[in-house]
Design a protein around this motif. Structure first.
Motif, mmCIF file in Angstrom:
data_model
loop_
_atom_site.group_PDB
_atom_site.id
_atom_site.type_symbol
_atom_site.label_atom_id
_atom_site.label_comp_id
_atom_site.label_asym_id
_atom_site.label_seq_id
_atom_site.Cartn_x
_atom_site.Cartn_y
_atom_site.Cartn_z
ATOM 1 N N VAL A 187 0.898 -1.438 0.105
ATOM 2 C CA VAL A 187 0.439 0.036 -0.125
ATOM 3 C C VAL A 187 0.937 2.021 0.220
ATOM 4 N N VAL A 188 0.699 2.764 -0.932
ATOM 5 C CA VAL A 188 0.894 3.388 -0.726
ATOM 6 C C VAL A 188 0.421 4.113 -1.139
ATOM 7 N N ALA A 189 1.084 5.883 -0.764
ATOM 8 C CA ALA A 189 -0.070 6.961 -1.392
ATOM 9 C C ALA A 189 -0.166 7.908 -2.656
ATOM 10 N N ARG A 190 -1.232 7.452 -3.107
ATOM 11 C CA ARG A 190 -1.860 8.130 -4.363
ATOM 12 C C ARG A 190 -1.854 9.541 -4.032
ATOM 13 N N THR B 93 -4.450 9.263 -0.978
ATOM 14 C CA THR B 93 -4.706 7.945 -0.373
ATOM 15 C C THR B 93 -4.603 6.736 -1.088
ATOM 16 N N PRO B 94 -4.713 5.568 0.184
ATOM 17 C CA PRO B 94 -4.274 4.870 -0.215
ATOM 18 C C PRO B 94 -4.799 3.704 -1.122
ATOM 19 N N CYS B 95 -3.831 4.047 -2.416
ATOM 20 C CA CYS B 95 -3.660 2.714 -3.184
ATOM 21 C C CYS B 95 -3.375 1.654 -3.046
ATOM 22 N N ALA B 96 -4.052 0.548 -3.097
ATOM 23 C CA ALA B 96 -3.417 -1.395 -2.857
ATOM 24 C C ALA B 96 -2.332 -1.987 -4.071
ATOM 25 N N THR C 163 -7.709 2.781 -4.880
ATOM 26 C CA THR C 163 -7.694 2.486 -5.848
ATOM 27 C C THR C 163 -7.314 1.210 -5.456
ATOM 28 N N VAL C 164 -7.469 -0.099 -6.250
ATOM 29 C CA VAL C 164 -6.900 -0.951 -6.335
ATOM 30 C C VAL C 164 -6.297 -1.563 -7.235
#
Length: 548
Positions: free
Chosen positions: A476-479, A487-490, A521-522
């Motif tokens: 998980v990283v920051a987008r 926001t978290p992006c997985a 988002t994934v």
């Protein structure tokens, strides 16, 4: 004014004080257990007597090239007997051992050779091509020694390249005498090895270890790993990584056996465990995945329990259960290149085994307490340099102080000063201290996601993702987000035979997390990892720099 009677006429001398060095571990093992098998590599069996003799031959051969204290000898070797000999023979001369990551590109290798001012280079023929390119780019011109592994496996992923050096390793050491009297170190503060950080931003930094720290790690690894006499250790962790967490030196303390493995694959690991009685190994979560997901025809039965040391994010509950069922006891460690590898261990208490599964996993998820050789471990406010409350809630930076903290960064006084600011080593990791003194990581400072002013721990979100049975790996990283800032992006890898939608993943997380912490988002794809199995989040973050 009276003098201190305990300091009067009680002087330090050669009889009552000797500098600590891990080289003494091998020397003692060869004296006490000369005929015990020290190294297994394919059909090769090496006793402790021969292990020491070959290490001394290497020392003599290196010394004959006018190599000594302060010189750098670089090696690019997989987990082979030559790598173990290098850990002993090179420091015997007073020279510094520099282990090169076998996955690096020519430019990165050339930088390290130049920065380390490499005088001698030992290279496995598997890496002849990349090393030849690196030498063409480098400013230094070391003496090059080719290592031709006699036990090169038939199923090796890469063929041997042509020799590129002036010497063949085997001929080089056999031409030298095994009569070598170790003079190093003059001082236990003398440098023993050089390890480079991953260098995700700019050039990597050269981390310098000393003999004292490496010697103490030998004792600490034995204690933290629960090693008894004559353990059998399987080399899945690359020896180039933090000097194999100092285990090349550790096994001599207890007369253990090194089982070499050039590259990690399930069939060879199971065979080694079943045929050689492997008791211990270290590895990243990817090694657990390889073991657990191996096809049945590659697995072997074994009746004993194998201790598996891992030092990444805590494995999810399903993995821990699978490892236990397969015969492995997972020991959770934590550390950095700058702390000689693991410096924290989740020291398990017997009463925790009686807890219900959820509570037991909560205990397992913590990084733990300081190694026996580490003098202090704290969570601190990096601004005030005051310890945070041990309440399991207040986040601060994890800091270390002790004899298994690096000397500093080679030729980089500014970075060393910043790392040691305030008299503590700053890890850059964020965590909390629990009331019982156990540390739990929350994130790297650069991996915290700040969304709408709220801090979101990427580790916490990843823990939730790993609870889904279909998810094999997650990061998980920051987008960047125009409204929320980030926001978290997985990024998700699925197990073979499973399928999930983006909404499936988000809904799974909403059951376990506050809604603002859930991924927005994934992305389903293979997740980039280092050669030691660590997820390379910086590459995932870089994707958004070019697309958003």
């Amino acid at each position: 004014m009276s003098s201190n009677p305990y300091e009067t006429d009680l002087d330090r001398n050669e009889a009552n004080y000797q500098p600590l060095t891990p080289l003494a571990h091998l020397e003692r093992a060869a004296l006490v257990h000369p005929d015990h098998i020290a190294i297994i590599h394919g059909a090769m069996r090496v006793t402790y007597r021969v292990f020491l003799e070959r290490s001394k031959r290497l020392a003599n051969a290196i010394a004959a090239l006018a190599i000594g204290k302060g010189d750098t000898v670089s090696v690019m070797l997989p987990n082979t007997p030559a790598m173990l000999e290098a850990h002993h023979g090179i420091p015997m001369t007073g020279a510094v051992l520099h282990c090169i990551n076998t996955r690096l590109d020519p430019q990165a290798i050339a930088f390290q050779l130049d920065h380390a001012d490499c005088k001698v280079l030992i290279v496995d023929r598997e890496f002849s091509a990349v090393m030849a390119e690196a030498l063409a780019l480098a400013k230094v011109s070391p003496v090059v020694i080719d290592y031709d592994d006699a036990e090169y496996p038939e199923d090796a992923p890469f063929p041997k390249g042509p020799p590129i050096g002036q010497h063949d390793y085997e001929a080089f050491i056999l031409a030298a005498s095994s009569d070598f009297t170790r003079t190093a170190p003059d001082d236990e503060w003398d440098s023993i090895s050089l390890n480079y950080t991953s260098g995700t931003t700019g050039n990597p930094k050269g981390v310098v270890y000393h003999h004292r720290g490496a010697a103490l790690m030998g004792y600490s690894n034995v204690i933290a790993s629960g090693m008894g006499p004559h353990p059998v250790y399987l080399w899945t962790l690359p020896m180039f990584h933090c000097n194999g967490w100092c285990f090349p030196w550790t096994l001599g303390v207890v007369g253990g056996t090194h089982v070499c493995l050039r590259w990690v694959r399930a069939k060879a690991m199971y065979e080694a465990i079943a045929e050689h009685g492997v008791t211990h190994l270290c590895g990243a979560p990817i090694v657990m995945s390889i073991l657990l997901n191996a096809p049945d025809h590659e697995k072997r039965d074994f009746s004993h329990t194998v201790s598996f040391n891992t030092a990444a994010a805590p494995p999810p509950e399903a993995v821990l259960a699978g490892m236990a069922e397969a015969g492995f006891e997972v020991v959770h460690l934590y550390g950095l290149t700058e702390t000689y590898g693991p410096a924290v261990v989740n020291e398990w208490k017997a009463e925790w085994s009686a807890l219900e599964p959820g509570a037991r996993i909560t205990k397992k998820a913590r990084q733990g307490v300081r190694y026996p050789a580490l003098e202090n471990l704290a969570v601190m406010d990096p601004g005030t340099m005051q310890k945070t409350p041990a309440d399991g809630q207040t986040i601060g930076e994890v800091m270390f102080r002790g004899n298994i903290v690096m000397k500093g960064y080679l030729k980089n006084p500014e970075a060393s000063a910043e790392a040691f600011r305030g008299g503590w080593f700053h890890s850059g990791d964020l965590g909390v201290m629990h009331p019982d003194g156990y540390l739990q990581l929350k994130d790297r400072s650069k991996d915290i996601i700040i969304s709408g002013g709220e801090n979101i721990s990427s580790i916490e979100v990843e823990d939730a993702l790993y609870k889904h049975p279909a998810i094999l790996a997650a990061a998980v990283v920051a987008r960047p987000d125009d409204k929320w800032g980030e926001t978290p992006c997985a990024f998700v890898e699925l197990r073979l035979g499973y399928s999930l939608s983006e909404n499936d993943v988000i809904e799974h997380c909403r059951v376990l997390l506050a809604r603002f912490k859930c991924p927005r988002t994934v992305i389903f794809r293979e997740i980039p990892k280092t050669s030691t199995g660590k997820i390379q989040k910086f590459l995932l973050r870089d994707e958004f720099k070019s697309t958003d």
